[in-house]
Design an enzyme around this catalytic site. Sequence first.
Site, short mmCIF file in Angstrom:
data_model
loop_
_atom_site.label_atom_id
_atom_site.label_comp_id
_atom_site.label_asym_id
_atom_site.label_seq_id
_atom_site.Cartn_x
_atom_site.Cartn_y
_atom_site.Cartn_z
N GLU A 54 0.80 -1.10 0.00
CA GLU A 54 -0.20 0.13 0.61
C GLU A 54 0.73 1.10 -0.22
O GLU A 54 2.06 1.50 1.25
CB GLU A 54 -1.17 0.18 0.81
CG GLU A 54 -1.58 1.58 1.25
CD GLU A 54 -2.19 1.53 2.60
OE1 GLU A 54 -3.08 2.40 2.34
OE2 GLU A 54 -1.76 1.18 3.81
N GLU A 79 4.35 5.21 3.64
CA GLU A 79 4.31 6.24 4.51
C GLU A 79 5.46 7.09 4.03
O GLU A 79 6.50 6.94 4.70
CB GLU A 79 3.17 6.18 5.59
CG GLU A 79 3.00 7.12 6.12
CD GLU A 79 1.65 8.11 4.86
OE1 GLU A 79 2.55 9.25 5.47
OE2 GLU A 79 0.89 7.97 4.74
N GLU A 106 9.86 8.35 0.52
CA GLU A 106 9.30 8.45 -0.21
C GLU A 106 8.45 6.97 -1.07
O GLU A 106 9.92 5.87 -1.36
CB GLU A 106 9.64 9.34 -1.48
CG GLU A 106 10.41 11.05 -0.91
CD GLU A 106 8.95 11.48 -1.32
OE1 GLU A 106 8.09 11.10 -1.17
OE2 GLU A 106 8.68 12.51 -0.26
N ASP A 129 -2.06 12.25 -2.51
CA ASP A 129 -2.57 14.32 -3.08
C ASP A 129 -1.55 14.56 -3.86
O ASP A 129 -1.50 14.23 -4.91
CB ASP A 129 -0.84 14.56 -1.56
CG ASP A 129 -1.56 16.26 -1.53
OD1 ASP A 129 -1.97 16.89 -2.55
OD2 ASP A 129 -0.27 17.13 -1.27
N LYS A 133 -3.12 22.44 -8.91
CA LYS A 133 -1.98 23.82 -9.12
C LYS A 133 -0.81 23.07 -10.46
O LYS A 133 -0.53 22.31 -10.02
CB LYS A 133 -1.15 24.02 -8.20
CG LYS A 133 -2.67 25.02 -7.32
CD LYS A 133 -1.97 26.49 -6.58
CE LYS A 133 -3.06 26.93 -5.63
NZ LYS A 133 -2.22 27.77 -4.43
N ASP A 165 -10.36 10.97 -4.01
CA ASP A 165 -11.87 11.75 -4.45
C ASP A 165 -11.19 12.43 -5.84
O ASP A 165 -12.54 13.66 -5.19
CB ASP A 165 -12.12 12.16 -3.07
CG ASP A 165 -10.83 13.41 -2.56
OD1 ASP A 165 -9.76 12.88 -2.53
OD2 ASP A 165 -10.87 14.40 -2.55
#
Length: 224
Positions: A54, A79, A106, A129, A133, A165
Amino acid sequence: MKPQNLKVPFFWEERSTEIKDNVLYIPNHYFKHDQFIMPSWEEFFGNNNPISCELCSGNGDWVVSQAQNMPQMNWIAVEKRFDRVRKIWSKMHNFQVSNLRIVCGEAQTFFRHYLKNEILQRIVVNFPDPWPKSRHRKHRLFQDEFMNDVVRVLVESGILVLATDDKNYLVEAIKMMRQCLLPTIEDPYYCKVLDNYGDSWFERLWRSKGQEIFYTEFVKKVGI
């Protein structure tokens, strides 16, 4: 075990890749990855069971639950934030989850330098994330280099799943996946309910705010 019981095993000035307490630490702004002798995953887990991974594990709710429900599968939680790694580590110990290992670092660096070819059965990217932009696009996880590594580390018929999302991020990621993987979901290649996905903190958070959740799933093509 409490989250604060986990300590970083090095000072920043002396940072290096290390394994301690079932956590692989890959420091930021560190470039001597080839100096670290990575043990085999069979050694790290103590068995040769298949491995799923994951990315963007957050507080670890999803991956801990998956590891508990699938003891025949080894799991890697990746993570980059240490405060969240601590929470995953605490859950792993408190629930006695023996088939889970954690990477603090990372995802791109981990894939590029610490995973051999054809090692992962499944990769699940949970709510990365989106960096919406334009000037921040370079920070997005889904880049050509990352996708090349995904194809490289997946076994034949290995699966890549993305949950997000952000519809725009989803569409762009699907375009990249279609260049090298085969969709398992018919056009438009995503769904709003994915069987056996499980439950995550971010999923609950965004649903509580009225956000739609999108899932897409791709499989590694024969011969790639």
